[in-house]
Write an enzyme that holds these catalytic residues in place. Structure first.
Site, mmCIF file in Angstrom:
data_model
loop_
_atom_site.group_PDB
_atom_site.id
_atom_site.type_symbol
_atom_site.label_atom_id
_atom_site.label_comp_id
_atom_site.label_asym_id
_atom_site.label_seq_id
_atom_site.Cartn_x
_atom_site.Cartn_y
_atom_site.Cartn_z
ATOM 1 N N HIS A 138 2.722 -39.626 10.014
ATOM 2 C CA HIS A 138 2.522 -41.073 10.123
ATOM 3 C C HIS A 138 1.139 -41.503 9.645
ATOM 4 O O HIS A 138 0.916 -42.679 9.373
ATOM 5 C CB HIS A 138 2.672 -41.531 11.581
ATOM 6 N N HIS A 139 0.198 -40.591 9.612
ATOM 7 C CA HIS A 139 -1.177 -40.875 9.183
ATOM 8 C C HIS A 139 -1.805 -42.002 10.021
ATOM 9 O O HIS A 139 -2.510 -42.863 9.488
ATOM 10 C CB HIS A 139 -1.236 -41.206 7.689
ATOM 11 N N CYS A 140 -1.504 -41.992 11.306
ATOM 12 C CA CYS A 140 -2.016 -43.018 12.239
ATOM 13 C C CYS A 140 -1.606 -44.426 11.797
ATOM 14 O O CYS A 140 -2.359 -45.386 11.980
ATOM 15 C CB CYS A 140 -3.529 -42.916 12.393
ATOM 16 N N ALA A 141 -0.452 -44.539 11.189
ATOM 17 C CA ALA A 141 0.009 -45.836 10.683
ATOM 18 C C ALA A 141 1.511 -46.007 10.919
ATOM 19 O O ALA A 141 2.266 -46.283 9.992
ATOM 20 C CB ALA A 141 -0.333 -45.963 9.204
ATOM 21 N N GLN A 142 1.946 -45.832 12.164
ATOM 22 C CA GLN A 142 3.368 -45.925 12.455
ATOM 23 C C GLN A 142 3.948 -47.299 12.125
ATOM 24 O O GLN A 142 5.082 -47.390 11.658
ATOM 25 C CB GLN A 142 3.638 -45.577 13.917
#
Length: 186
Positions: A138-142
């Site tokens: 998710h790369h801290c971007a859900q």
């Protein structure tokens, strides 16, 4: 920045930093403590709770010196050249979706992508066996993943130490991944 993890820099306007409450408590960040009220130390101590990360701060200082000597403008030009080349190569792969601006000059040294029918974690795992390291998830971007209607993405990053040959290895690894995963599904 080529420095150690676990440390960063907070940079902001003095007036805003003075108004902003600290997010951690402890150590030398307190001026005084009373039963019902505490007051914070002057900046920058107000944001420096507990024992400082001394080794990390020294490492970060050396990283800043290194980057400064390497020249930020030269690093940017190098990243842009690699991004342009990576965009060209990755677009040659059938079934790949690239996310973000299509013009490399509108982005930093990162390409997020997905391969049709292959989970990003599988892409990362197979690439790892070929000596190519990427991130997947998710790369801290859900919220962005939901907006893009994807479960996750794969992400390749380029920096001053990467080369055109690294982009070629990524491309070749993705082609191998696609062949391997397509065979498994048949």
């Amino acid at each position: 920045m080529c420095g150690p993890t676990g440390i960063g820099v907070l940079y902001g306007k003095l007036e805003l930093l003075e108004e902003m409450p600290p997010f951690l408590g402890g150590g030398s960040m307190i001026r005084s403590v009373e039963r019902d009220v505490s007051s914070y130390a002057e900046l920058p101590a107000k944001f420096e709770a507990g024992t400082p990360s001394i080794a990390e701060a020294i490492g970060l200082g050396h990283a800043v010196d290194y980057i400064t000597q390497a020249n930020l403008a030269a690093i940017h030009v190098h990243e842009q050249e690699l991004l342009k080349y990576a965009h060209q190569r990755l677009k040659e792969i059938e079934g790949i979706t690239l996310y973000g601006p299509s013009a490399p000059h509108q982005k930093t040294g990162v390409i997020s992508f997905n391969m049709e029918g292959i989970h990003p974690h599988d892409v990362a795992g197979v690439l790892d066996t070929h000596g190519v390291a990427i991130r997947a998830g998710h790369h801290c971007a859900q919220l962005l993943m939901k907006r893009l209607d994807v479960i996750a993405t794969a992400r390749a990053s380029f920096y001053l130490y990467n080369t055109v040959e690294d982009v070629d290895r990524l491309y070749e690894g993705l082609c191998r991944t696609q062949k391997l995963m397509t065979r498994r599904k048949q």
